[in-house]
Design a protein around this motif. Structure first.
Motif, PDB file in Angstrom:
ATOM      1  N   MET A 176      32.756  39.622  36.709  1.00  0.00           N
ATOM      2  CA  MET A 176      33.217  39.765  38.069  1.00  0.00           C
ATOM      3  C   MET A 176      34.700  40.175  37.853  1.00  0.00           C
ATOM      4  O   MET A 176      35.659  39.050  37.567  1.00  0.00           O
ATOM      5  CB  MET A 176      33.052  38.639  39.004  1.00  0.00           C
ATOM      6  CG  MET A 176      33.423  38.917  40.371  1.00  0.00           C
ATOM      7  SD  MET A 176      32.660  37.701  41.522  1.00  0.00           S
ATOM      8  CE  MET A 176      34.066  36.561  41.708  1.00  0.00           C
ATOM      9  N   ALA A 177      35.065  41.218  38.252  1.00  0.00           N
ATOM     10  CA  ALA A 177      36.660  41.733  38.145  1.00  0.00           C
ATOM     11  C   ALA A 177      37.353  41.334  39.566  1.00  0.00           C
ATOM     12  O   ALA A 177      36.690  41.681  40.582  1.00  0.00           O
ATOM     13  CB  ALA A 177      36.809  43.100  37.841  1.00  0.00           C
ATOM     14  N   LEU A 178      38.610  40.968  39.401  1.00  0.00           N
ATOM     15  CA  LEU A 178      39.273  40.795  40.802  1.00  0.00           C
ATOM     16  C   LEU A 178      40.445  41.867  40.868  1.00  0.00           C
ATOM     17  O   LEU A 178      41.014  42.102  39.886  1.00  0.00           O
ATOM     18  CB  LEU A 178      39.865  39.391  40.697  1.00  0.00           C
ATOM     19  CG  LEU A 178      39.013  37.953  40.653  1.00  0.00           C
ATOM     20  CD1 LEU A 178      39.548  36.918  40.476  1.00  0.00           C
ATOM     21  CD2 LEU A 178      38.096  38.249  42.048  1.00  0.00           C
ATOM     22  N   SER A 179      40.828  42.026  42.033  1.00  0.00           N
ATOM     23  CA  SER A 179      42.095  42.912  42.278  1.00  0.00           C
ATOM     24  C   SER A 179      43.184  42.241  41.847  1.00  0.00           C
ATOM     25  O   SER A 179      43.199  40.978  41.950  1.00  0.00           O
ATOM     26  CB  SER A 179      42.054  43.486  43.643  1.00  0.00           C
ATOM     27  OG  SER A 179      42.072  42.547  44.595  1.00  0.00           O
ATOM     28  N   LYS A 180      44.418  43.126  41.928  1.00  0.00           N
ATOM     29  CA  LYS A 180      45.758  42.334  41.609  1.00  0.00           C
ATOM     30  C   LYS A 180      46.084  41.417  42.556  1.00  0.00           C
ATOM     31  O   LYS A 180      46.795  40.374  42.600  1.00  0.00           O
ATOM     32  CB  LYS A 180      46.722  43.445  41.375  1.00  0.00           C
ATOM     33  CG  LYS A 180      46.536  44.140  39.933  1.00  0.00           C
ATOM     34  CD  LYS A 180      47.765  45.178  39.696  1.00  0.00           C
ATOM     35  CE  LYS A 180      47.491  45.849  38.335  1.00  0.00           C
ATOM     36  NZ  LYS A 180      48.560  46.694  38.199  1.00  0.00           N
ATOM     37  N   GLY A 181      45.830  42.170  44.057  1.00  0.00           N
ATOM     38  CA  GLY A 181      45.968  41.163  45.243  1.00  0.00           C
ATOM     39  C   GLY A 181      45.501  39.762  45.020  1.00  0.00           C
ATOM     40  O   GLY A 181      45.920  38.913  45.447  1.00  0.00           O
ATOM     41  N   GLU A 182      44.092  39.928  44.969  1.00  0.00           N
ATOM     42  CA  GLU A 182      43.395  38.577  44.685  1.00  0.00           C
ATOM     43  C   GLU A 182      43.905  37.848  43.691  1.00  0.00           C
ATOM     44  O   GLU A 182      43.910  36.300  43.877  1.00  0.00           O
ATOM     45  CB  GLU A 182      41.865  38.792  44.496  1.00  0.00           C
ATOM     46  CG  GLU A 182      41.109  39.471  45.790  1.00  0.00           C
ATOM     47  CD  GLU A 182      39.627  39.807  45.420  1.00  0.00           C
ATOM     48  OE1 GLU A 182      38.798  40.083  46.339  1.00  0.00           O
ATOM     49  OE2 GLU A 182      39.499  40.375  44.286  1.00  0.00           O
ATOM     50  N   VAL A 183      44.251  38.115  42.621  1.00  0.00           N
ATOM     51  CA  VAL A 183      44.636  37.182  41.378  1.00  0.00           C
ATOM     52  C   VAL A 183      45.951  36.691  42.060  1.00  0.00           C
ATOM     53  O   VAL A 183      46.386  35.494  41.682  1.00  0.00           O
ATOM     54  CB  VAL A 183      44.856  38.037  40.068  1.00  0.00           C
ATOM     55  CG1 VAL A 183      45.822  37.306  39.216  1.00  0.00           C
ATOM     56  CG2 VAL A 183      43.697  38.618  39.639  1.00  0.00           C
ATOM     57  N   THR A 184      46.939  37.512  42.730  1.00  0.00           N
ATOM     58  CA  THR A 184      48.331  37.034  43.012  1.00  0.00           C
ATOM     59  C   THR A 184      48.022  36.076  44.101  1.00  0.00           C
ATOM     60  O   THR A 184      48.540  34.985  43.997  1.00  0.00           O
ATOM     61  CB  THR A 184      48.927  38.275  43.623  1.00  0.00           C
ATOM     62  OG1 THR A 184      49.110  39.236  42.714  1.00  0.00           O
ATOM     63  CG2 THR A 184      50.457  37.931  44.101  1.00  0.00           C
ATOM     64  N   VAL A 185      47.038  36.155  45.052  1.00  0.00           N
ATOM     65  CA  VAL A 185      46.873  35.020  46.194  1.00  0.00           C
ATOM     66  C   VAL A 185      46.353  33.604  45.446  1.00  0.00           C
ATOM     67  O   VAL A 185      46.803  32.724  45.667  1.00  0.00           O
ATOM     68  CB  VAL A 185      45.816  35.550  47.122  1.00  0.00           C
ATOM     69  CG1 VAL A 185      45.547  34.353  47.780  1.00  0.00           C
ATOM     70  CG2 VAL A 185      46.476  36.429  47.877  1.00  0.00           C
ATOM     71  N   ALA A 186      45.619  33.874  44.274  1.00  0.00           N
ATOM     72  CA  ALA A 186      44.981  32.814  43.726  1.00  0.00           C
ATOM     73  C   ALA A 186      45.904  32.115  42.828  1.00  0.00           C
ATOM     74  O   ALA A 186      45.985  30.693  43.030  1.00  0.00           O
ATOM     75  CB  ALA A 186      43.627  33.165  42.628  1.00  0.00           C
ATOM     76  N   LEU A 187      46.855  32.851  42.181  1.00  0.00           N
ATOM     77  CA  LEU A 187      48.030  32.013  41.523  1.00  0.00           C
ATOM     78  C   LEU A 187      48.767  31.376  42.340  1.00  0.00           C
ATOM     79  O   LEU A 187      49.240  30.399  42.076  1.00  0.00           O
ATOM     80  CB  LEU A 187      48.402  33.182  40.626  1.00  0.00           C
ATOM     81  CG  LEU A 187      47.869  33.582  39.444  1.00  0.00           C
ATOM     82  CD1 LEU A 187      48.629  34.670  38.470  1.00  0.00           C
ATOM     83  CD2 LEU A 187      47.553  32.477  38.267  1.00  0.00           C
TER      84      LEU A 187
END
Length: 81
Positions: A1-12
């Motif tokens: 499951m790939a995440l978008s850059k925006g989702e990764v930024t929010v998660a971090l």
């Protein structure tokens, strides 16, 4: 499951905020439990941290098991249709 850059930024951002919140709330919580238990021992800080860690692990395990059972139910409904 790939995440978008925006989702990764929010998660971090959430993970980093949680780490800093834990770092600064830890002394407050241990002091609270020391006063609550009327203890002057330094061991109470380690016991409190261990207890909070075990509770967190149990919550994560329960949440993951509930999520996986819901996903299994959804997948079985999709396969039956």
């Amino acid at each position: 499951m790939a995440l978008s850059k925006g989702e990764v930024t929010v998660a971090l951002a959430i993970v980093n905020s949680s780490m800093f919140l834990g770092q600064f709330s830890s002394p407050i919580l241990t002091t609270f439990f020391q006063h609550l238990l009327n203890s002057t021992s330094t061991r109470i800080a380690f016991y409190t941290s261990s207890l909070l860690c075990l509770i967190s692990i149990m919550v994560i395990i329960l949440k993951n098991s509930m999520y996986s059972s819901q996903q299994a139910a959804i997948n079985s409904r999709i396969n039956n249709e």
